[in-house]
Design a protein around this motif. Structure first.
Motif, PDB file in Angstrom:
ATOM      1  N   LEU A 130       0.837  -1.196   0.000  1.00 34.36           N
ATOM      2  CA  LEU A 130       0.000   0.000   0.000  1.00 34.36           C
ATOM      3  C   LEU A 130       0.872   1.247   0.000  1.00 34.36           C
ATOM      4  O   LEU A 130       2.098   1.177   0.094  1.00 34.36           O
ATOM      5  CB  LEU A 130      -0.956   0.019   1.192  1.00 34.36           C
ATOM      6  CG  LEU A 130      -0.432   0.443   2.569  1.00 34.36           C
ATOM      7  CD1 LEU A 130      -1.584   0.639   3.524  1.00 34.36           C
ATOM      8  CD2 LEU A 130       0.580  -0.511   3.119  1.00 34.36           C
ATOM      9  N   ALA A 131       0.221   2.406  -0.099  1.00 38.85           N
ATOM     10  CA  ALA A 131       0.942   3.675  -0.144  1.00 38.85           C
ATOM     11  C   ALA A 131       1.688   3.933   1.162  1.00 38.85           C
ATOM     12  O   ALA A 131       1.166   3.686   2.251  1.00 38.85           O
ATOM     13  CB  ALA A 131      -0.041   4.810  -0.422  1.00 38.85           C
ATOM     14  N   GLU A 132       2.901   4.446   1.037  1.00 42.32           N
ATOM     15  CA  GLU A 132       3.745   4.633   2.219  1.00 42.32           C
ATOM     16  C   GLU A 132       3.123   5.599   3.218  1.00 42.32           C
ATOM     17  O   GLU A 132       3.178   5.363   4.433  1.00 42.32           O
ATOM     18  CB  GLU A 132       5.124   5.140   1.805  1.00 42.32           C
ATOM     19  CG  GLU A 132       6.075   5.301   2.976  1.00 42.32           C
ATOM     20  CD  GLU A 132       7.455   5.761   2.566  1.00 42.32           C
ATOM     21  OE1 GLU A 132       8.407   5.492   3.309  1.00 42.32           O
ATOM     22  OE2 GLU A 132       7.576   6.392   1.484  1.00 42.32           O
ATOM     23  N   ARG A 133       2.522   6.691   2.749  1.00 39.81           N
ATOM     24  CA  ARG A 133       1.952   7.666   3.680  1.00 39.81           C
ATOM     25  C   ARG A 133       0.777   7.080   4.455  1.00 39.81           C
ATOM     26  O   ARG A 133       0.530   7.472   5.591  1.00 39.81           O
ATOM     27  CB  ARG A 133       1.533   8.933   2.928  1.00 39.81           C
ATOM     28  CG  ARG A 133       2.710   9.798   2.465  1.00 39.81           C
ATOM     29  CD  ARG A 133       2.197  11.060   1.785  1.00 39.81           C
ATOM     30  NE  ARG A 133       3.278  11.959   1.387  1.00 39.81           N
ATOM     31  CZ  ARG A 133       3.952  11.888   0.243  1.00 39.81           C
ATOM     32  NH1 ARG A 133       3.659  10.915  -0.624  1.00 39.81           N
ATOM     33  NH2 ARG A 133       4.907  12.747  -0.050  1.00 39.81           N
ATOM     34  N   VAL A 134       0.044   6.153   3.842  1.00 42.42           N
ATOM     35  CA  VAL A 134      -1.032   5.478   4.564  1.00 42.42           C
ATOM     36  C   VAL A 134      -0.442   4.613   5.667  1.00 42.42           C
ATOM     37  O   VAL A 134      -0.915   4.611   6.810  1.00 42.42           O
ATOM     38  CB  VAL A 134      -1.891   4.620   3.603  1.00 42.42           C
ATOM     39  CG1 VAL A 134      -2.892   3.779   4.396  1.00 42.42           C
ATOM     40  CG2 VAL A 134      -2.615   5.504   2.602  1.00 42.42           C
ATOM     41  N   ALA A 135       0.611   3.871   5.325  1.00 39.29           N
ATOM     42  CA  ALA A 135       1.249   3.014   6.319  1.00 39.29           C
ATOM     43  C   ALA A 135       1.787   3.839   7.487  1.00 39.29           C
ATOM     44  O   ALA A 135       1.628   3.464   8.656  1.00 39.29           O
ATOM     45  CB  ALA A 135       2.379   2.224   5.657  1.00 39.29           C
ATOM     46  N   ARG A 136       2.424   4.973   7.193  1.00 41.23           N
ATOM     47  CA  ARG A 136       2.968   5.811   8.253  1.00 41.23           C
ATOM     48  C   ARG A 136       1.854   6.440   9.096  1.00 41.23           C
ATOM     49  O   ARG A 136       1.970   6.563  10.313  1.00 41.23           O
ATOM     50  CB  ARG A 136       3.833   6.914   7.653  1.00 41.23           C
ATOM     51  CG  ARG A 136       5.000   6.429   6.791  1.00 41.23           C
ATOM     52  CD  ARG A 136       5.976   5.586   7.548  1.00 41.23           C
ATOM     53  NE  ARG A 136       7.101   5.165   6.692  1.00 41.23           N
ATOM     54  CZ  ARG A 136       8.000   4.260   7.031  1.00 41.23           C
ATOM     55  NH1 ARG A 136       7.915   3.655   8.206  1.00 41.23           N
ATOM     56  NH2 ARG A 136       8.970   3.935   6.201  1.00 41.23           N
ATOM     57  N   ALA A 137       0.768   6.838   8.435  1.00 40.81           N
ATOM     58  CA  ALA A 137      -0.332   7.477   9.160  1.00 40.81           C
ATOM     59  C   ALA A 137      -1.003   6.516  10.126  1.00 40.81           C
ATOM     60  O   ALA A 137      -1.446   6.906  11.219  1.00 40.81           O
ATOM     61  CB  ALA A 137      -1.357   8.033   8.183  1.00 40.81           C
ATOM     62  N   LEU A 138      -1.085   5.240   9.727  1.00 38.72           N
ATOM     63  CA  LEU A 138      -1.751   4.252  10.569  1.00 38.72           C
ATOM     64  C   LEU A 138      -0.814   3.603  11.581  1.00 38.72           C
ATOM     65  O   LEU A 138      -1.258   2.847  12.450  1.00 38.72           O
ATOM     66  CB  LEU A 138      -2.378   3.162   9.697  1.00 38.72           C
ATOM     67  CG  LEU A 138      -3.544   3.613   8.813  1.00 38.72           C
ATOM     68  CD1 LEU A 138      -3.985   2.478   7.904  1.00 38.72           C
ATOM     69  CD2 LEU A 138      -4.712   4.097   9.653  1.00 38.72           C
ATOM     70  N   GLY A 139       0.464   3.919  11.477  1.00 39.50           N
ATOM     71  CA  GLY A 139       1.444   3.315  12.365  1.00 39.50           C
ATOM     72  C   GLY A 139       1.108   3.382  13.839  1.00 39.50           C
ATOM     73  O   GLY A 139       1.187   2.362  14.549  1.00 39.50           O
ATOM     74  N   PRO A 140       0.706   4.538  14.377  1.00 38.90           N
ATOM     75  CA  PRO A 140       0.384   4.624  15.811  1.00 38.90           C
ATOM     76  C   PRO A 140      -0.837   3.798  16.213  1.00 38.90           C
ATOM     77  O   PRO A 140      -0.992   3.458  17.380  1.00 38.90           O
ATOM     78  CB  PRO A 140       0.122   6.125  16.011  1.00 38.90           C
ATOM     79  CG  PRO A 140       0.826   6.809  14.891  1.00 38.90           C
ATOM     80  CD  PRO A 140       0.700   5.864  13.733  1.00 38.90           C
TER      81      PRO A 140
END
Length: 309
Positions: free
Chosen positions: A251-261
């Motif tokens: 998936l898109a990297e920014r989605v992965a980073r946004a959902l990380g927490p």
């Protein structure tokens, strides 16, 4: 009832009429408008024909207005004031005072990655504006034809380049990453092509495309294929499935980073052999909004926020 053909009416005659009614004298009215006396006399003659009234008539001590001319004075001022307002440039847009509603067609990617920061910026500058988000369909820029849509935020469609009446501005260039659950039993620090192919996959397919996704296209070029264990239509659901199973998700990297927490995931680069291309998110709007100062402010605010992501 006699009706004037406005298409044949020179609006400058109304300005001349105002001068004549104010000065009650042809020469002084001409001087007031910067015209010659013959030119003003010609204008008066035309006005008499259009209005069917002499307007100015001679008397012993000069000229006087007819009753019809006196009746025209007040409505004439209103008409000229309205025309002046109609032709004036738009007023400067003040975000702090605006109560406008802006409508956006967007994907869930945009709603997660971009919209929280956009809304925060919008409401700092314009606390009373409203924003309506609508799901972006498969029509691309054609959705801008819906009169209620102000802008589209999403990947440009292949047909968008054929539209000369829309403007497209690239906001974000995104790349893909792979995610697995944090304590995945078989994935180490690096995701090899061999390990990727051995894992069950989750696929995000917003429109239910049976041909698979970008990973399948890349694998086909290598003569390989993967096992898709689950297919979902939304970006926001898939990471939660990954957290509780052994599937891998691209998936898109920014989605992965946004959902990380919120989701216990590990983010890994895809195997380099795949050479996965990224994708762009564009701001699309119709030419009809080019001279709208409120719309220009709205677009510039979105672009400014996207630049910092």
């Amino acid at each position: 009832m006699h009706e004037t053909n406005l298409a044949k009416l020179d609006l400058n005659l109304l300005v001349a009429l105002r001068a004549l009614l104010a000065e009650r004298h042809v020469t002084r009215a001409a001087s007031r408008m910067g015209l010659t006396q013959p030119a003003m006399s010609h204008a008066l003659a035309r006005l008499r024909v259009v209005l069917g009234d002499p307007l100015l008539v001679r008397k012993r001590a000069g000229m006087t207005l007819t009753p019809r001319a006196q009746e025209l004075a007040e409505p004439l001022e209103r008409v000229l004031a309205d025309v002046s307002k109609l032709l004036a440039p738009p007023e400067r847009f003040d975000p702090a005072r605006s109560t406008r509603t802006f409508r956006i067609a967007s994907s869930d990617y945009v709603e997660l990655v971009l919209m929280p920061a956009v809304l925060a910026r919008l409401w700092r500058e314009a606390p009373n504006v409203r924003v309506q988000l609508r799901t972006l369909g498969a029509r691309g820029a054609d959705e801008i034809d819906d009169e209620g849509i102000d802008v589209i935020l999403g990947p440009p469609a292949s047909s968008d380049a054929d539209r000369s009446d829309v403007v497209m501005q690239k906001l974000i260039t995104e790349r893909f990453v792979c995610v697995v659950r944090e304590d995945h039993p078989t994935v180490g620090k690096r995701l090899t092509l061999e390990r990727l192919l051995a894992l069950p996959h989750a696929l995000i397919s917003p429109h239910g495309d049976e041909q698979g996704g970008i990973v399948d296209t890349a694998l086909a070029k290598l003569g390989k294929h993967r096992t898709i264990a689950v297919e979902v239509p939304h970006f926001l659901v898939a990471p939660f499935l990954v957290e509780r199973t052994d599937v891998v998700l691209t998936l898109a990297e920014r989605v992965a980073r946004a959902l990380g927490p919120s989701v216990r995931l590990r983010v890994l680069p895809p195997p380099p052999e795949l050479r996965l291309p990224g994708f762009d998110i564009s701001l699309v709007w119709h030419e009809r909004h080019r001279a709208d100062p409120a719309h220009a402010w709205f677009r510039s605010t979105i672009a400014a926020v996207a630049k910092k992501l």
